[in-house]
Design an enzyme around this catalytic site. Structure first.
Site, mmCIF file in Angstrom:
data_model
loop_
_atom_site.group_PDB
_atom_site.id
_atom_site.type_symbol
_atom_site.label_atom_id
_atom_site.label_comp_id
_atom_site.label_asym_id
_atom_site.label_seq_id
_atom_site.Cartn_x
_atom_site.Cartn_y
_atom_site.Cartn_z
ATOM 1 N N CYS A 114 -10.606 11.565 10.804
ATOM 2 C CA CYS A 114 -10.314 10.083 11.150
ATOM 3 C C CYS A 114 -9.097 10.075 12.188
ATOM 4 C CB CYS A 114 -9.834 9.541 10.064
ATOM 5 S SG CYS A 114 -9.375 7.742 10.165
ATOM 6 N N CYS A 159 -23.123 -4.549 1.184
ATOM 7 C CA CYS A 159 -23.412 -3.456 2.222
ATOM 8 C C CYS A 159 -24.788 -3.399 2.310
ATOM 9 C CB CYS A 159 -22.468 -2.311 2.063
ATOM 10 S SG CYS A 159 -20.818 -2.663 2.584
ATOM 11 N N CYS A 210 -18.804 5.920 13.851
ATOM 12 C CA CYS A 210 -17.633 6.732 13.859
ATOM 13 C C CYS A 210 -17.945 7.978 14.732
ATOM 14 C CB CYS A 210 -17.416 7.296 12.387
ATOM 15 S SG CYS A 210 -15.849 8.278 12.404
ATOM 16 N N CYS A 223 -14.902 1.244 12.830
ATOM 17 C CA CYS A 223 -15.501 1.021 11.669
ATOM 18 C C CYS A 223 -15.558 -0.366 11.428
ATOM 19 C CB CYS A 223 -15.274 1.927 10.589
ATOM 20 S SG CYS A 223 -13.730 1.756 9.923
ATOM 21 N N ASP A 259 0.977 -1.268 -0.158
ATOM 22 C CA ASP A 259 0.026 -0.087 -0.050
ATOM 23 C C ASP A 259 0.758 1.252 0.014
ATOM 24 O OD1 ASP A 259 0.814 0.240 2.658
ATOM 25 O OD2 ASP A 259 -1.195 0.062 3.459
ATOM 26 N N CYS A 302 -7.140 3.161 14.534
ATOM 27 C CA CYS A 302 -8.762 3.028 15.077
ATOM 28 C C CYS A 302 -9.444 1.899 14.289
ATOM 29 C CB CYS A 302 -9.411 4.374 14.986
ATOM 30 S SG CYS A 302 -11.305 4.160 15.569
#
Length: 321
Positions: free
Chosen positions: A217, A191, A201, A248, A137, A245
């Site tokens: 974020c 979804c 969130c 989510c 990434d 985090c």
């Protein structure tokens, strides 16, 4: 003649995916460049995201090469996409601070890159004239979009890739190659009307489905923010998170199923990361940081940033009997 070539492509494509599985990757899939119309829509969505400033200080997200893999490898025809499960059924000890699960084990950039390079060398043995490039990434590639195109899973409303049987607890990588390979069907989004990640969130960073504003974020601010102090709204919402985090992903219904656990040695948590306390972090100097985070993706967070994050974090209350 064309049928013979197609048979060769089929055999090589299947052999390549088996070789990837031998490296511990699951799921694996193949996409052809330039991709389907949906891939082009993902590219346009990236530009809209950039135009709105959602990348915050991550200027590298605007790299032009991100829009076309052929700018990363001349003559690229195919993409092998791979996923590596990092889910381990463990929880931080009561009263400790939290670190995102992807950071519990060895630096996934190194793990995935090394394994992809071994696959690439194998491919060179099969096709000496082919070119290839391993991508993690840190490479300017629309990695989740290409993983979706190769059938690994769909991009959820929280922008993470979701596999129907493995959830979203996986890191991904890609091997670009000049070799023409057989493409797998792209993944289909499942979804539906779910908004669990959006609702959970604490900073409303998911501005709308599939659009995450890095400026709001917690993961961005604990890992990438180089300011001396975190913004007040981030401090107020930080809770016990000190590095990344997972909120989510924690609330995603696809992660509430019975998920396969990783038994990969490189993905197992370092015990101290599950028993991390505010007072301890605030005493870290460079030597302690170096010793604890050698070979970890969490080295992205410098010693002073760990101390800053810990000062703002509030451990979850210890349960009482």
């Amino acid at each position: 003649m064309q049928g013979h070539v197609t048979d060769q492509q089929t055999r090589l494509s299947e052999a390549l995916k088996r070789r990837a599985a031998e490296e511990g990757f699951n799921p694996v899939g193949i996409a052809r460049i330039p991709g389907s119309p949906r891939l082009q829509l993902r590219t346009k969505a990236l530009q809209r995201w950039l135009d709105h400033g959602h990348q915050a200080d991550m200027a590298w997200m605007a790299a032009p090469r991100r829009r076309d893999p052929r700018l990363l490898l001349d003559g690229a025809n195919s993409v092998l996409a791979v996923g590596l499960n990092y889910y381990v059924d463990a929880q931080p000890s009561p009263g400790s601070l939290k670190v995102a699960r992807y950071g519990w084990g060895r630096d996934y950039h190194r793990v995935v890159d090394q394994r992809l390079r071994r696959i690439g060398r194998w491919l060179s043995e099969q096709r000496p004239d082919c070119g290839w490039r391993a991508c993690v990434d840190a490479t300017p590639l629309l990695d989740k979009a290409w993983a979706e195109e190769a059938g690994l899973g769909w991009i959820g409303k929280h922008s993470n890739l979701i596999h129907p049987e493995r959830g979203s607890w996986m890191v991904i990588g890609h091997l670009l190659t000049t070799e023409p390979l057989n493409a797998d069907p792209p993944a289909r989004s499942l979804c539906g009307r779910c908004s669990a990640c959006i609702d959970a969130c604490p900073t409303h960073a998911i501005r709308e489905p599939f659009v995450v504003d890095a400026r709001r974020c917690l993961a961005f601010h604990t890992i990438e923010n180089r300011e001396d102090d975190l913004p007040e709204n981030i401090r107020a919402a930080l809770g016990s998170w000190v590095a990344g985090c997972d909120i989510c992903q924690d609330v995603c219904p696809w992660n509430h199923r019975s998920l396969p656990q990783s038994n990969d040695p490189d993905m197992q948590p370092r015990p101290w990361l599950l028993n991390l306390h505010k007072e301890e972090i605030q005493t870290w100097d460079d030597s302690v940081w170096e010793q604890k985070l050698r070979g970890s993706a969490l080295r992205r967070i410098k010693p002073w940033m760990w101390r800053r994050n810990a000062a703002a974090a509030q451990p979850d209350p210890t349960p009482t009997l």
